[in-house]
Structures are given as C-alpha cells and as structure tokens.
Motif scaffolding. Structure first.
Motif, PDB file in Angstrom:
ATOM      1  N   HIS A   1       0.791  -0.779  -0.239  1.00 51.22           N
ATOM      2  CA  HIS A   1       0.067  -0.198   0.033  1.00 51.22           C
ATOM      3  C   HIS A   1       1.590   1.759  -0.090  1.00 51.22           C
ATOM      4  CE1 HIS A   1      -3.964   2.505   1.980  1.00 51.22           C
ATOM      5  NE2 HIS A   1      -3.262   2.512   0.929  1.00 51.22           N
ATOM      6  N   THR A   2       0.617   2.425  -1.051  1.00 54.27           N
ATOM      7  CA  THR A   2       1.679   3.165  -0.990  1.00 54.27           C
ATOM      8  C   THR A   2       1.418   4.258  -1.373  1.00 54.27           C
ATOM      9  OG1 THR A   2       1.186   3.219  -3.615  1.00 54.27           O
ATOM     10  CG2 THR A   2       3.449   2.000  -2.771  1.00 54.27           C
ATOM     11  N   GLU A   3       1.417   5.485  -0.632  1.00 54.59           N
ATOM     12  CA  GLU A   3       1.097   7.025  -1.096  1.00 54.59           C
ATOM     13  C   GLU A   3       0.303   6.856  -2.500  1.00 54.59           C
ATOM     14  OE1 GLU A   3       3.786   9.707  -0.435  1.00 54.59           O
ATOM     15  OE2 GLU A   3       3.366   9.433   2.103  1.00 54.59           O
ATOM     16  N   LYS A   4      -0.241   7.889  -2.686  1.00 53.88           N
ATOM     17  CA  LYS A   4      -1.283   7.885  -4.203  1.00 53.88           C
ATOM     18  C   LYS A   4      -0.290   9.406  -4.886  1.00 53.88           C
ATOM     19  CE  LYS A   4      -5.222   8.619  -6.881  1.00 53.88           C
ATOM     20  NZ  LYS A   4      -6.565   7.875  -6.969  1.00 53.88           N
ATOM     21  N   PRO A   5       0.430   8.528  -5.989  1.00 50.96           N
ATOM     22  CA  PRO A   5       1.469   9.843  -7.048  1.00 50.96           C
ATOM     23  C   PRO A   5       1.349  10.928  -7.387  1.00 50.96           C
ATOM     24  CG  PRO A   5       1.228   7.581  -7.711  1.00 50.96           C
ATOM     25  CD  PRO A   5       0.477   7.527  -6.727  1.00 50.96           C
ATOM     26  N   GLU A   6       1.411  11.797  -7.028  1.00 52.35           N
ATOM     27  CA  GLU A   6       0.511  13.216  -7.734  1.00 52.35           C
ATOM     28  C   GLU A   6       1.421  13.463  -9.273  1.00 52.35           C
ATOM     29  OE1 GLU A   6       1.283  16.289  -4.770  1.00 52.35           O
ATOM     30  OE2 GLU A   6      -0.107  14.985  -3.540  1.00 52.35           O
TER      31      GLU A   6
ATOM     32  N   TYR B   1       5.151   4.083 -10.910  1.00 54.37           N
ATOM     33  CA  TYR B   1       4.913   4.780  -9.788  1.00 54.37           C
ATOM     34  C   TYR B   1       5.698   3.726  -9.409  1.00 54.37           C
ATOM     35  CZ  TYR B   1       5.296   6.129  -5.181  1.00 54.37           C
ATOM     36  OH  TYR B   1       5.896   6.873  -3.457  1.00 54.37           O
TER      37      TYR B   1
ATOM     38  N   THR C   1       9.305   2.550  -7.628  1.00 53.11           N
ATOM     39  CA  THR C   1       9.114   1.959  -6.132  1.00 53.11           C
ATOM     40  C   THR C   1       9.957   0.716  -5.635  1.00 53.11           C
ATOM     41  OG1 THR C   1       7.306   3.037  -5.503  1.00 53.11           O
ATOM     42  CG2 THR C   1       7.753   1.755  -3.867  1.00 53.11           C
TER      43      THR C   1
ATOM     44  N   SER D   1      -4.431   2.893  -3.466  1.00 52.28           N
ATOM     45  CA  SER D   1      -3.218   2.997  -3.962  1.00 52.28           C
ATOM     46  C   SER D   1      -2.133   2.326  -3.771  1.00 52.28           C
ATOM     47  CB  SER D   1      -2.197   4.185  -4.153  1.00 52.28           C
ATOM     48  OG  SER D   1      -1.348   4.385  -4.913  1.00 52.28           O
TER      49      SER D   1
ATOM     50  N   GLY E   1       6.925   7.010   1.038  1.00 50.23           N
ATOM     51  CA  GLY E   1       5.976   6.595  -0.053  1.00 50.23           C
ATOM     52  C   GLY E   1       5.165   5.413   0.629  1.00 50.23           C
TER      53      GLY E   1
ATOM     54  N   LEU F   1       3.814   2.666   2.102  1.00 45.22           N
ATOM     55  CA  LEU F   1       2.430   2.892   3.816  1.00 45.22           C
ATOM     56  C   LEU F   1       2.490   1.492   4.295  1.00 45.22           C
ATOM     57  CD1 LEU F   1      -0.167   5.291   2.379  1.00 45.22           C
ATOM     58  CD2 LEU F   1       1.863   5.642   4.208  1.00 45.22           C
TER      59      LEU F   1
END
Length: 112
Positions: free
Chosen positions: A35-40, A47, A51, A75, A94, A96
């Motif tokens: 589970h990752t941060e949502k790439p902007e 992404y 990673t 994400s 990034g 999580l």
C-alpha cells in the motif's frame, strides 16, 4: 457510500486481516500487497514500478515481479517478493504498509 469507498474499505479490511497473520521465515518469494501513497506527478503503475525497481535493481525485474497495480480505490500494488525484499521495500519513501496476500473464503448461509 460510493463504490470506490466501498472497494477501498474492503481492501483495507483485507490488509488488516492479512497483517495479523505471520509472514513466515522462508526466503521463498511470496505475493505481498504493498500500500503506497497516491503519486501526484506520475501514473500509478509507473510509480509502482519505480518503487519496486529501487529494491529489485531494475525496472525489468520490477515488471517481472509486479502482479497487479491498484489505481482507483487505493494506491498500491501486489508483487512477488522475498522477506528480505519486503524489509527493504518497507523503508522506501511513499510505502505505507506491506502485507502478505491471502485467499479469503467468504462464508454465508444458503437460502432455499
């Protein structure tokens, strides 16, 4: 509740259930959900590959390990990783949470 919120809630519950189980001591690669941060500033799959590549050494190795890229309700991605790779990946910016993937069987009552 919107469909995306329901899917995200189910995903998070499954992650929590999986997190309560032992990851095991085997060095054999298994499937994990990352589970990752949502790439902007880039596409989610790009992404996720970058990673993974930061731990696996190349984008080709990352593409081979990548099983699925989650892009809408949550994400993250699922990938085949060893426990050592999981440890290294968990330190990446990034990232999580990483949990083992499991098959869960739903039980219900039959109606006749």
């Amino acid at each position: 509740m919107q469909k995306a919120q329901v899917i995200c809630s189910i995903f998070l519950v499954l992650c929590l259930v999986a997190a309560t189980k032992s990851m095991g001591d085997s060095e054999e690669a298994k499937v994990y959900i990352v589970h990752t941060e949502k790439p902007e500033d880039q596409e989610p799959e790009e992404y996720h590959i970058k990673t993974l590549a930061s731990v696996l050494g190349s984008e080709d190795a990352a593409k081979e390990a990548l099983i699925y890229s989650y892009k809408h309700a949550a994400s993250g991605f699922s990938a085949k990783l060893t426990p050592e790779q999981v440890s290294e990946l968990s330190k990446q910016p990034g990232v999580l949470q990483i949990v083992p993937s499991e098959k869960l069987h739903l039980h219900g009552t039959e109606r006749m």
